[in-house]
Write a protein that holds these residues in place. Structure first.
Motif, short mmCIF file in Angstrom:
data_model
loop_
_atom_site.label_atom_id
_atom_site.label_comp_id
_atom_site.label_asym_id
_atom_site.label_seq_id
_atom_site.Cartn_x
_atom_site.Cartn_y
_atom_site.Cartn_z
N VAL A 14 -1.07 -17.88 68.03
CA VAL A 14 -1.85 -16.92 68.80
C VAL A 14 -2.05 -15.62 68.04
N SER A 15 -1.23 -15.41 67.02
CA SER A 15 -1.28 -14.16 66.25
C SER A 15 -2.10 -14.31 64.98
N ALA A 16 -3.25 -13.66 64.93
CA ALA A 16 -4.06 -13.68 63.72
C ALA A 16 -3.34 -13.00 62.57
N ALA A 17 -2.59 -11.93 62.88
CA ALA A 17 -1.87 -11.20 61.84
C ALA A 17 -0.80 -12.09 61.20
N ALA A 18 -0.11 -12.88 62.01
CA ALA A 18 0.92 -13.78 61.48
C ALA A 18 0.30 -14.85 60.59
N LEU A 19 -0.84 -15.37 61.00
CA LEU A 19 -1.53 -16.38 60.18
C LEU A 19 -1.97 -15.79 58.85
N GLU A 20 -2.50 -14.58 58.89
CA GLU A 20 -2.96 -13.95 57.65
C GLU A 20 -1.78 -13.68 56.71
N ALA A 21 -0.64 -13.29 57.28
CA ALA A 21 0.54 -13.06 56.45
C ALA A 21 0.99 -14.35 55.77
N THR A 22 0.92 -15.46 56.49
CA THR A 22 1.31 -16.74 55.91
C THR A 22 0.32 -17.16 54.83
N LYS A 23 -0.96 -16.93 55.07
CA LYS A 23 -1.96 -17.25 54.04
C LYS A 23 -1.69 -16.46 52.76
N ARG A 24 -1.35 -15.20 52.91
CA ARG A 24 -1.05 -14.39 51.72
C ARG A 24 0.18 -14.93 51.01
N ARG A 25 1.18 -15.35 51.77
CA ARG A 25 2.39 -15.89 51.16
C ARG A 25 2.10 -17.16 50.37
N LEU A 26 1.23 -18.00 50.92
CA LEU A 26 0.92 -19.27 50.27
C LEU A 26 -0.05 -19.11 49.10
N GLY A 27 -0.81 -18.02 49.09
CA GLY A 27 -1.75 -17.81 48.00
C GLY A 27 -2.85 -18.85 47.99
N ARG A 28 -3.21 -19.35 46.81
CA ARG A 28 -4.35 -20.26 46.68
C ARG A 28 -4.13 -21.59 47.39
N ILE A 29 -2.87 -21.96 47.64
CA ILE A 29 -2.59 -23.21 48.34
C ILE A 29 -3.08 -23.16 49.78
N ALA A 30 -3.23 -21.95 50.34
CA ALA A 30 -3.62 -21.80 51.75
C ALA A 30 -4.96 -22.45 52.05
N LYS A 31 -5.82 -22.60 51.06
CA LYS A 31 -7.14 -23.16 51.30
C LYS A 31 -7.09 -24.64 51.66
N TYR A 32 -5.96 -25.29 51.42
CA TYR A 32 -5.84 -26.71 51.74
C TYR A 32 -5.27 -26.95 53.14
N ILE A 33 -5.06 -25.89 53.90
CA ILE A 33 -4.48 -25.98 55.23
C ILE A 33 -5.50 -25.52 56.25
N GLY A 34 -5.50 -26.15 57.44
CA GLY A 34 -6.34 -25.71 58.53
C GLY A 34 -5.64 -24.61 59.30
N TRP A 35 -6.38 -23.56 59.65
CA TRP A 35 -5.79 -22.41 60.36
C TRP A 35 -6.54 -22.18 61.67
N ARG A 36 -5.79 -22.09 62.76
CA ARG A 36 -6.41 -21.87 64.07
C ARG A 36 -5.71 -20.72 64.78
N THR A 37 -6.46 -19.66 65.06
CA THR A 37 -5.95 -18.56 65.87
C THR A 37 -6.31 -18.85 67.31
N ALA A 38 -5.32 -19.23 68.12
CA ALA A 38 -5.61 -19.65 69.49
C ALA A 38 -4.34 -19.72 70.31
#
Length: 205
Positions: A71-95
C-alpha cells in the motif's frame, strides 16, 4: 533476449545489492513456498513485501516471475532503489490488497507475513480470503503469517500456539485447507511476538 537471460547477465556483471544469506525467517518462508513453486518461473506474489528482503532472496535463488504489492508507494520505491537495476525484472503494484483487482488464477504462490494478521474485522478477513482465492491458481498455495504471544526469554505457550492455529484454521475454512504450520521466530529480548507461518491451499472449486 528474455528476462531470465537478462537477469542472469546482470548478476554476472555484478550484484545490484549486497549479497547475504537469507534470514532464518525468510528461509522458512521459502521452504513453505517451495510446495507450489515447482519451477523458477512460478508466479509469486509478495503481499506487503516492500519492507522485506524476501524478493531479494528469491531473485538470488533464481525466481524470475515475482510481483510485490504494498500500500506504500514510498516503501516500494525504497526497495526498487535497494535492488538497483534488478528491480526492472519485478512487477510492482501500489495498492490495498483488499481493494485491488486481481486477474483470476494469476499466481502459484501468495506470500504474506504481516498484512493478514493486522486485519481486525471479519469483513476484512473474508474480503482478504476472497482475494486470495481469486488470485491463486487451483493448485497454488498461500503462505500467511500470524503472531503468537509469548514472554521475552521464554518459548511461546504451547496452548497459545494451538489456539492460534485453531483460530486460523477456522478462518480459512471452508475455502482452504491447512497443509502446514511452523514457528519462524523464537521469543527473546526485544522480540515478544513470534510468527507462525500457515500454508493453505484452495479446496476443489
Amino acid at each position: 533476449m528474455n528476462a531470465t537471460i537478462d537477469a542472469a547477465t546482470d548478476r554476472r556483471i555484478g550484484p545490484a545489492w549486497p549479497m547475504s544469506r537469507p534470514s532464518a525467517q525468510l528461509q522458512e518462508s521459502m521452504q513453505h513456498m517451495a510446495l507450489a513453486a515447482r519451477s523458477r518461473t512460478a508466479a509469486i506474489l509478495a503481499v506487503g513485501g516492500a519492507s522485506s528482503t524476501l524478493v531479494d532472496d528469491l531473485m538470488m535463488d533464481g525466481f524470475v516471475n515475482l510481483t510485490v504489492l504494498d500500500v506504500s508507494a514510498a516503501a516500494l520505491e525504497a526497495t526498487k532503489r535497494r535492488l538497483g537495476r534488478i528491480a526492472k525484472y519485478i512487477g510492482w503494484r501500489t495498492a490495498d490488497v483488499l481493494e485491488t483487482e486481481f486477474r483470476e488464477s494469476a499466481f502459484d504462490v501468495w506470500h504474506d507475513r504481516a498484512v493478514f494478521q493486522q486485519l481486525s474485522t471479519p469483513v476484512q478477513r473474508e474480503r482478504y480470503l476472497a482475494q486470495v482465492l481469486r488470485a491463486l491458481k487451483p493448485d497454488g498455495i498461500a503462505v500467511i503469517g500470524g503472531s503468537v504471544p509469548c514472554t521475552p526469554n521464554s518459548g511461546p505457550d504451547p496452548l497459545a500456539v494451538h489456539h492460534a492455529a485453531d483460530e486460523m484454521l477456522s478462518t480459512f475454512e471452508p475455502l482452504f485447507k491447512l497443509i502446514g504450520v511452523s514457528m519462524v521466530m523464537k521469543c527473546g529480548a526485544g522480540n515478544a511476538t513470534p510468527t507462525c507461518l500457515y500454508t493453505v491451499a484452495p479446496r476443489a472449486r
